[in-house]
Design an enzyme around this catalytic site. Structure first.
Site, PDB file in Angstrom:
ATOM      1  N   SER A 123      46.388  57.064  31.849  1.00  0.00           N
ATOM      2  CA  SER A 123      45.707  56.357  32.931  1.00  0.00           C
ATOM      3  C   SER A 123      44.314  55.921  32.464  1.00  0.00           C
ATOM      4  O   SER A 123      44.182  55.166  31.507  1.00  0.00           O
ATOM      5  CB  SER A 123      45.663  57.245  34.178  1.00  0.00           C
ATOM      6  OG  SER A 123      45.233  56.530  35.309  1.00  0.00           O
ATOM      7  N   ASP A 177      55.190  52.829  39.276  1.00  0.00           N
ATOM      8  CA  ASP A 177      53.818  53.323  39.351  1.00  0.00           C
ATOM      9  C   ASP A 177      53.081  52.611  40.495  1.00  0.00           C
ATOM     10  O   ASP A 177      52.917  51.395  40.463  1.00  0.00           O
ATOM     11  CB  ASP A 177      53.091  53.063  38.022  1.00  0.00           C
ATOM     12  CG  ASP A 177      51.763  53.797  37.922  1.00  0.00           C
ATOM     13  OD1 ASP A 177      51.119  54.021  38.959  1.00  0.00           O
ATOM     14  OD2 ASP A 177      51.378  54.150  36.784  1.00  0.00           O
ATOM     15  N   HIS A 219      53.177  57.293  38.652  1.00  0.00           N
ATOM     16  CA  HIS A 219      51.941  57.472  37.877  1.00  0.00           C
ATOM     17  C   HIS A 219      51.940  58.880  37.295  1.00  0.00           C
ATOM     18  O   HIS A 219      51.217  59.778  37.758  1.00  0.00           O
ATOM     19  CB  HIS A 219      50.730  57.223  38.764  1.00  0.00           C
ATOM     20  CG  HIS A 219      49.465  57.001  37.976  1.00  0.00           C
ATOM     21  ND1 HIS A 219      49.320  55.946  37.100  1.00  0.00           N
ATOM     22  CD2 HIS A 219      48.302  57.699  37.915  1.00  0.00           C
ATOM     23  CE1 HIS A 219      48.119  55.992  36.543  1.00  0.00           C
ATOM     24  NE2 HIS A 219      47.492  57.059  37.017  1.00  0.00           N
TER      25      HIS A 219
END
Length: 242
Positions: A123, A177, A219
């Site tokens: 991320s 995601d 995610h």
């Protein structure tokens, strides 16, 4: 595991099992710490083909994050919103890139060549890895981006070094995601290919950018993504075959 600090960055070290001849610096995501990725480092290091690798897992500073109602949390930079053209916290991004680069410098000073160092992250950490790795002075063995995105799009091309197109990149993104949407991953990698001239990897080859979409993944990461990352790392910084 030992905690240490370089300048203002603290980090966790997961040592190599055999003789240390390569290093992975892996950068965590928003709200996490280096401890969050220690289980992955512990899992990878017991693979005989990865036993020569030392893992450096830095902890980010803490700061208010606007996208999370200004709650103070571990974060490499402030996030205002998600998107390739979103307003960005350039100052903190560049500060964090300098701090991460100091970790790489420490490895080089200890005798590990840049060509034996992989920089990766999840991320925010993936975003920092692509920024640090493609604008830094050293040609690394590779960059791994898990659920990340390209930062500073409007000036990234001018910031990237001449060796940037020659650095192998593993890019993983989830089709489901909700934060770093798949289109953002596609737009980011298309920029690297079209604007920086990074070639698309051919099956089985390390060279270029390997863009991997994981069906149904949010995610997070998955065993399949980690297995493919593990195989990629083996190619990027292989052990001594002698």
């Amino acid at each position: 595991m030992a905690a240490a600090a370089t300048a203002s960055l603290k980090f966790l070290t997961v040592p190599a099992i055999t003789k240390h001849t390569a290093t992975v610096v892996f950068v965590h995501g928003l709200g996490d710490t280096g401890h969050g990725w220690q289980p992955v480092a512990d899992m990878f290091k017991v693979d005989p083909a990865l036993a020569h690798i030392k893992w450096v897992l830095p902890h980010s500073p803490v700061r208010p994050v606007k996208a999370n109602m200004d709650i103070v949390m571990p974060s490499w930079f402030d996030i205002y919103s998600f998107g390739l053209d979103a307003e960005e916290d350039e100052t903190a991004m560049l500060q964090s890139a300098r701090l991460i680069n100091q970790l790489i410098t420490a490895e080089v000073d200890a005798g590990i060549e840049p060509s034996r160092i992989v920089l990766g992250g999840f991320s925010q950490g993936g975003t920092m890895s692509i920024l640090t790795g493609l604008t830094g002075e050293r040609k690394l063995a590779g960059i791994a981006v898990l659920s990340g995105w390209l930062p500073l799009r409007h000036k990234f091309k001018s910031m990237a070094t001449q060796q940037a197109p020659t650095i192998p990149i593993f890019w993983g993104t989830g089709s489901a995601d909700p934060l770093v949407k798949i289109q953002l991953g596609k737009d980011s990698t298309e920029f690297l290919v079209q604007q920086l001239g990074i070639p698309i990897s051919k099956p089985g080859e390390l060279k270029g950018l390997s863009f991997n979409v994981y069906d149904g993944m949010g995610h997070t990461t998955t065993p399949k993504e980690l297995d493919e990352l593990r195989a990629w790392i083996k190619k990027a910084i292989p052990g001594d075959s002698k």
